[in-house]
Design a protein around this motif. Structure first.
Motif, PDB file in Angstrom:
ATOM      1  N   LEU A   1      -9.848  15.228  13.196  1.00  0.00           N
ATOM      2  CA  LEU A   1     -10.929  14.338  12.771  1.00  0.00           C
ATOM      3  C   LEU A   1     -10.325  13.318  11.809  1.00  0.00           C
ATOM      4  N   TYR A   2     -10.534  12.040  12.082  1.00  0.00           N
ATOM      5  CA  TYR A   2     -10.019  10.988  11.211  1.00  0.00           C
ATOM      6  C   TYR A   2     -11.162  10.450  10.362  1.00  0.00           C
ATOM      7  N   VAL A   3     -10.893  10.343   9.058  1.00  0.00           N
ATOM      8  CA  VAL A   3     -11.931   9.951   8.098  1.00  0.00           C
ATOM      9  C   VAL A   3     -11.378   8.827   7.222  1.00  0.00           C
ATOM     10  N   GLY A   4     -12.148   7.770   7.056  1.00  0.00           N
ATOM     11  CA  GLY A   4     -11.748   6.678   6.161  1.00  0.00           C
ATOM     12  C   GLY A   4     -12.424   6.833   4.804  1.00  0.00           C
ATOM     13  N   THR A   5     -11.675   6.577   3.709  1.00  0.00           N
ATOM     14  CA  THR A   5     -12.245   6.731   2.367  1.00  0.00           C
ATOM     15  C   THR A   5     -12.358   5.376   1.664  1.00  0.00           C
ATOM     16  N   GLY A   6     -13.194   5.346   0.641  1.00  0.00           N
ATOM     17  CA  GLY A   6     -13.562   4.085   0.008  1.00  0.00           C
ATOM     18  C   GLY A   6     -12.827   3.772  -1.281  1.00  0.00           C
ATOM     19  N   ASN A   7     -13.388   2.789  -1.995  1.00  0.00           N
ATOM     20  CA  ASN A   7     -12.769   2.218  -3.187  1.00  0.00           C
ATOM     21  C   ASN A   7     -12.894   3.130  -4.401  1.00  0.00           C
ATOM     22  N   GLY A   8     -12.187   2.736  -5.471  1.00  0.00           N
ATOM     23  CA  GLY A   8     -12.237   3.482  -6.721  1.00  0.00           C
ATOM     24  C   GLY A   8     -13.534   3.247  -7.467  1.00  0.00           C
ATOM     25  N   SER A   9     -13.843   4.192  -8.348  1.00  0.00           N
ATOM     26  CA  SER A   9     -15.030   4.119  -9.176  1.00  0.00           C
ATOM     27  C   SER A   9     -14.605   4.414 -10.617  1.00  0.00           C
ATOM     28  N   PRO A  10     -14.532   3.408 -11.531  1.00  0.00           N
ATOM     29  CA  PRO A  10     -14.845   2.003 -11.271  1.00  0.00           C
ATOM     30  C   PRO A  10     -13.782   1.333 -10.406  1.00  0.00           C
ATOM     31  N   TRP A  11     -14.111   0.101  -9.950  1.00  0.00           N
ATOM     32  CA  TRP A  11     -13.156  -0.638  -9.130  1.00  0.00           C
ATOM     33  C   TRP A  11     -11.816  -0.794  -9.836  1.00  0.00           C
ATOM     34  N   ASN A  12     -11.900  -1.145 -11.127  1.00  0.00           N
ATOM     35  CA  ASN A  12     -10.732  -1.640 -11.850  1.00  0.00           C
ATOM     36  C   ASN A  12      -9.805  -0.496 -12.256  1.00  0.00           C
ATOM     37  N   ARG A  13      -8.594  -0.513 -11.741  1.00  0.00           N
ATOM     38  CA  ARG A  13      -7.654   0.594 -11.968  1.00  0.00           C
ATOM     39  C   ARG A  13      -7.140   0.641 -13.395  1.00  0.00           C
ATOM     40  N   TYR A  14      -7.173  -0.496 -14.107  1.00  0.00           N
ATOM     41  CA  TYR A  14      -6.689  -0.493 -15.490  1.00  0.00           C
ATOM     42  C   TYR A  14      -7.642   0.298 -16.381  1.00  0.00           C
ATOM     43  N   ILE A  15      -8.846   0.468 -15.922  1.00  0.00           N
ATOM     44  CA  ILE A  15      -9.821   1.295 -16.629  1.00  0.00           C
ATOM     45  C   ILE A  15      -9.844   2.702 -16.033  1.00  0.00           C
ATOM     46  N   ARG A  16      -9.741   2.777 -14.712  1.00  0.00           N
ATOM     47  CA  ARG A  16      -9.888   4.059 -14.013  1.00  0.00           C
ATOM     48  C   ARG A  16      -8.681   4.976 -14.204  1.00  0.00           C
ATOM     49  N   SER A  17      -7.468   4.371 -14.162  1.00  0.00           N
ATOM     50  CA  SER A  17      -6.253   5.172 -14.263  1.00  0.00           C
ATOM     51  C   SER A  17      -5.202   4.371 -15.025  1.00  0.00           C
ATOM     52  N   PRO A  18      -5.428   4.232 -16.359  1.00  0.00           N
ATOM     53  CA  PRO A  18      -4.555   3.351 -17.146  1.00  0.00           C
ATOM     54  C   PRO A  18      -3.099   3.817 -17.048  1.00  0.00           C
ATOM     55  N   GLY A  19      -2.192   2.855 -16.867  1.00  0.00           N
ATOM     56  CA  GLY A  19      -0.778   3.217 -16.764  1.00  0.00           C
ATOM     57  C   GLY A  19      -0.317   3.399 -15.332  1.00  0.00           C
ATOM     58  N   GLY A  20      -1.251   3.346 -14.376  1.00  0.00           N
ATOM     59  CA  GLY A  20      -0.827   3.330 -12.978  1.00  0.00           C
ATOM     60  C   GLY A  20      -1.174   4.560 -12.179  1.00  0.00           C
ATOM     61  N   GLY A  21      -0.498   4.696 -11.046  1.00  0.00           N
ATOM     62  CA  GLY A  21      -0.749   5.794 -10.113  1.00  0.00           C
ATOM     63  C   GLY A  21      -1.425   5.291  -8.843  1.00  0.00           C
ATOM     64  N   ASP A  22      -1.113   5.964  -7.750  1.00  0.00           N
ATOM     65  CA  ASP A  22      -1.689   5.544  -6.463  1.00  0.00           C
ATOM     66  C   ASP A  22      -3.162   5.931  -6.323  1.00  0.00           C
ATOM     67  N   ASN A  23      -3.571   6.953  -7.076  1.00  0.00           N
ATOM     68  CA  ASN A  23      -4.965   7.409  -7.037  1.00  0.00           C
ATOM     69  C   ASN A  23      -5.400   7.889  -5.647  1.00  0.00           C
ATOM     70  N   LEU A  24      -4.695   8.885  -5.156  1.00  0.00           N
ATOM     71  CA  LEU A  24      -5.095   9.530  -3.894  1.00  0.00           C
ATOM     72  C   LEU A  24      -6.427  10.249  -4.081  1.00  0.00           C
ATOM     73  N   PHE A  25      -7.271  10.270  -3.047  1.00  0.00           N
ATOM     74  CA  PHE A  25      -7.142   9.682  -1.728  1.00  0.00           C
ATOM     75  C   PHE A  25      -8.064   8.468  -1.596  1.00  0.00           C
TER      76      PHE A  25
END
Ligand code: CA
Length: 724
Positions: free
Chosen positions: A294-318
């Motif tokens: 089964l193939y599944v597509g996933t959506g955007n980050g919450s919040p959109w902005n990665r500098y707030i969501r994961s400060p300092g980086g990272g790919d943020n799987l999945f």
């Protein structure tokens, strides 16, 4: 007669966004009934109604007159082998029947047609079963979603369709329930909750069914949720498994082993788990019964902005990934992330098509996707290996995809960390949920694409505001940008139907259209491609070279994908008309003139004319006078941009799917404060903003809207009447 004037160049629909969708499947069971030639409705109502299973869907090409699953087949190609309607006679298409859905919001559903019965959804997750030959209603179902829940829907209260399986019809509701209905009479068999009801989840996608498990995801990443998708038993609604697409609170154990790998790609200073992290599965799935994946597509980050969501980086799987899952257990087999560290709302929830192609001399089983980020991907669907990723629209956030690492190479000049940037594609994407189609005859993929830009920046003082959009956008800077940019020459923005050669990775033909949001696509063995447009035309093109062969003006914008089927040996083409979805904030199309009454329209050779809709007065009434200083108007602009724009449009230029505030009546102006601060129109879906706005803010907002109404009235008055 006046055209609906666009008063702005920058700003319309900057935040369009997305939702979910679907596939079904299975291979190891015997169909209860299987008819090579679909028969008439009357012969099938009764105990065989909606008899469908995985074997029947897997052998869908044996009964091309039915449209058994979301994309017709498990591989989701949206290609019909039917040829009764073809490039020689398509000019004779006319209306067979139409069906009013009694809605004025967006319609996005793919109907399912089984043995003369058509099952489809409307706005607010309603379900209809009708005679596919005549449009006569068999039954309808309304899940009675509380209207205030509509505020959680980023992109309209839409639904992309049902799944039909063994005599039942399955629908996900905008308020997060999954409901099983009896296919004969529409009665509720079971109705379960799939979400934490304290969170702003929504369901807009069609369920997929594989081996007696019904699989559904959800949306909500604009407001703030944690993404997941869940498998339930078709008979009872009992949960079988759940796959979270992003890790949860690091102080708690991982719900499943894949999250351990995912957690290593996030930093914790942003406490992403408090807002949710995102990664919602709001639309696309596909299934390969041979590989049992089964193939599944996933959506955007919450919040959109990665500098707030994961400060300092990272790919943020999945986030923004394609996942290959074992449908029996929910285990991950492989994954591919299209947009590591997504910061642009670049979901990979877009339509996935499975096919086989010759690639560098070898026959490969592949998965193809044109996600929002602007690259067209071909993956080996056995292993997840990246075979190709080329730009199908203008892309400025990344220069290219590095084929060694499989990752995009971002352009540092486009960084939003410390600047407001205009970036291609828009948050609405180079392509959104509107389904593509693949023709094995031409070898082309037909993409409802668009050239469009977004405006991005970073809110250094971001704080979550529960219940509203939480993107990480600096709204003050955004409002300032809109002010400065108004009337400036903006980059080109338009919709298009793009015929793309996936092997050569190049455009073969394209047709441009003025509306940014246009419909999904159907292709057939009759050398045809069908698409409805945002400006109200249902069009057939020659699949091989794009020659327009037929067009019907329907007076309503379309975003839904067409399908085709037969009853009693006659071929029909069906499409829902009703603008909205990501177009909910886009001021375009015929809504101001004809309204947006939702209809199912079905065409056949030798059919009749579409009944004309009555024209409405589309002028902008003179608003009341209101006193306001420059500072108050400025505050009104900022508050509007922050709290109102995502539904009512930049510069208060509304689409009309939800209220165009420039067209408020005198009675509405009188109660403006009651609506905004006290929820007077809550039952219409307009909730109170009294938690965030003061009485002074409401006054300033009102003054700003009146100012925008007057600007639009002056612009309209200065516009010459278009030639008849
Ligand atoms: Ca989104």
């Amino acid at each position: 007669m006046k055209t609906h004037l666009k008063t702005v160049k920058f700003g319309i629909g900057l935040f369009a966004l997305g939702m979910l969708a679907v596939l079904p499947a299975c291979s190891d069971e015997k169909a209860d009934t299987k008819t090579a030639e679909p028969q008439s409705f009357a012969e099938h109502v009764g105990e065989t109604t909606g008899r469908m299973d995985g074997a029947r869907i897997a052998a869908a090409d044996d009964e091309p007159g039915n449209w058994l699953a979301h994309g017709r087949t498990y591989d989701e190609q949206r290609y019909s082998p039917l040829t009764m309607i073809n490039d020689q006679n398509v000019g004779d298409l006319g209306l067979a029947w139409s069906f009013d859905t009694d809605t004025t919001r967006g319609l996005e559903a793919s109907p399912i047609v089984v043995d003369g019965v058509m099952y489809f959804t409307g706005s607010w997750s309603t379900v209809f079963a009708v005679n596919a030959k005549t449009g006569e209603e068999l039954w309808s179902y309304d899940p009675e979603v509380p209207r205030p829940w509509g505020k959680n829907a980023c992109c309209d209260v839409v639904n992309r369709g049902v799944a039909v399986w063994k005599g039942k019809v399955y629908v996900g509701t905008i308020d997060g329930r999954l409901v099983a209905l009896d296919a004969v009479d529409g009665s509720v068999v079971w109705d379960i909750n799939t979400i934490d009801r304290s969170k702003p989840y929504t369901i807009t996608g069609a369920p997929r069914i594989i081996k007696d498990k019904v699989i559904i995801g959800n949306g909500g990443a604009e407001l703030g949720v944690r993404g997941y998708f869940t498998a339930y038993d078709v008979a009872t609604g009992k949960q079988a498994w759940r796959f979270y697409t992003v890790p949860g609170n690091p102080d708690e154990p991982f719900e499943h082993k894949e999250l351990e790998m995912a957690a290593e790609t996030w930093t914790t200073e942003g406490k992403y788990w408090e807002i949710g992290g995102g990664g919602t599965v709001w639309d696309s799935m596909a299934y390969d019964p041979e590989l049992d994946l089964l193939y599944v597509g996933t959506g955007n980050g919450s919040p959109w902005n990665r500098y707030i969501r994961s400060p300092g980086g990272g790919d943020n799987l999945f986030l923004s990934s394609i996942l290959a899952i074992r449908p029996d257990s929910g285990e991950l087999v492989w994954h591919y992330q299209t947009t590591p560290g997504d910061s642009w709302d670049y979901t990979a929830t877009q339509h996935m098509i499975l096919n086989e192609i010759e690639w560098e001399g070898e026959q490969r089983k592949v998965l193809m996707q044109a996600p929002k980020n602007g690259f067209f991907y071909i993956l080996d669907r056995v292993t997840g290996e990246l075979l190709s990723a080329e730009k199908y629209v203008t892309v400025t956030w990344a220069t290219h995809v590095d084929m060694e690492t499989g990752k995009p190479v971002e352009d540092p000049a486009m960084s939003m960390e410390n600047a407001t940037q205009v970036i291609f594609p828009a948050p609405a994407g180079g392509h959104n949920w509107h389904p593509m189609a693949y023709s094995p005859d031409t070898g082309l993929v037909y993409i409802p694409a668009r050239e469009y830009f977004g405006v991005y920046n970073t809110d250094k003082n971001f704080k979550e505001e529960r219940g509203k959009w939480n993107l990480g956008v600096d709204w003050d800077a955004y409002a300032e940008f809109l002010k400065v940019a108004e009337g400036m020459e903006a980059p080109p923005a338009f919709g298009m139907l793009l015929a793309w050669d996936p092997v050569k990775q190049e455009k073969v033909w394209s047709v441009e259209m003025p509306t940014l949001a246009n419909g999904g696509v159907l292709t057939t063995a009759g050398n045809l491609v069908f698409q409805g447009t945002g400006d109200g035309k249902f069009v057939a093109y020659a699949a091989d070279d794009g020659t327009p062969l037929w067009a019907a003006p329907v007076q309503t914008g379309m975003i839904a994908p067409p399908i085709t089927y037969t009853v009693d040996g006659e071929q029909y083409v069906a499409i829902q008309a009703g603008y909205g979805g990501i177009g909910v904030t886009m001021s375009e199309g015929p809504i101001s003139k004809y309204g947006n009454d939702g209809r199912m329209l079905v065409f056949k050779l030798g059919g009749g004319d579409l009944p004309a809709l009555a024209e409405r007065d589309d002028s902008i009434p003179e608003p009341p006078a209101i006193e306001a200083t420059e500072a108050q108007l400025s505050n009104g602009a900022v508050k509007f941009t922050k709290y109102c724009m995502v539904c009512h449009g930049a510069y208060a230029v509304g689409s009309g799917v939800v209220a165009d505030l420039r067209r408020m009546t005198p009675e509405t102006h009188d109660v403006f404060g009651e609506i905004v601060l006290n929820g007077l129109y809550e039952e219409k879906g307009m909730v109170s903003f009294g938690d965030w706005l003061s009485e002074e803010d409401a006054h300033d907002l009102h003054a700003y809207i009146i100012e925008r109404s007057n600007i639009s009235r002056a612009a309209l008055a200065a516009t010459p009447e278009p030639a008849p």
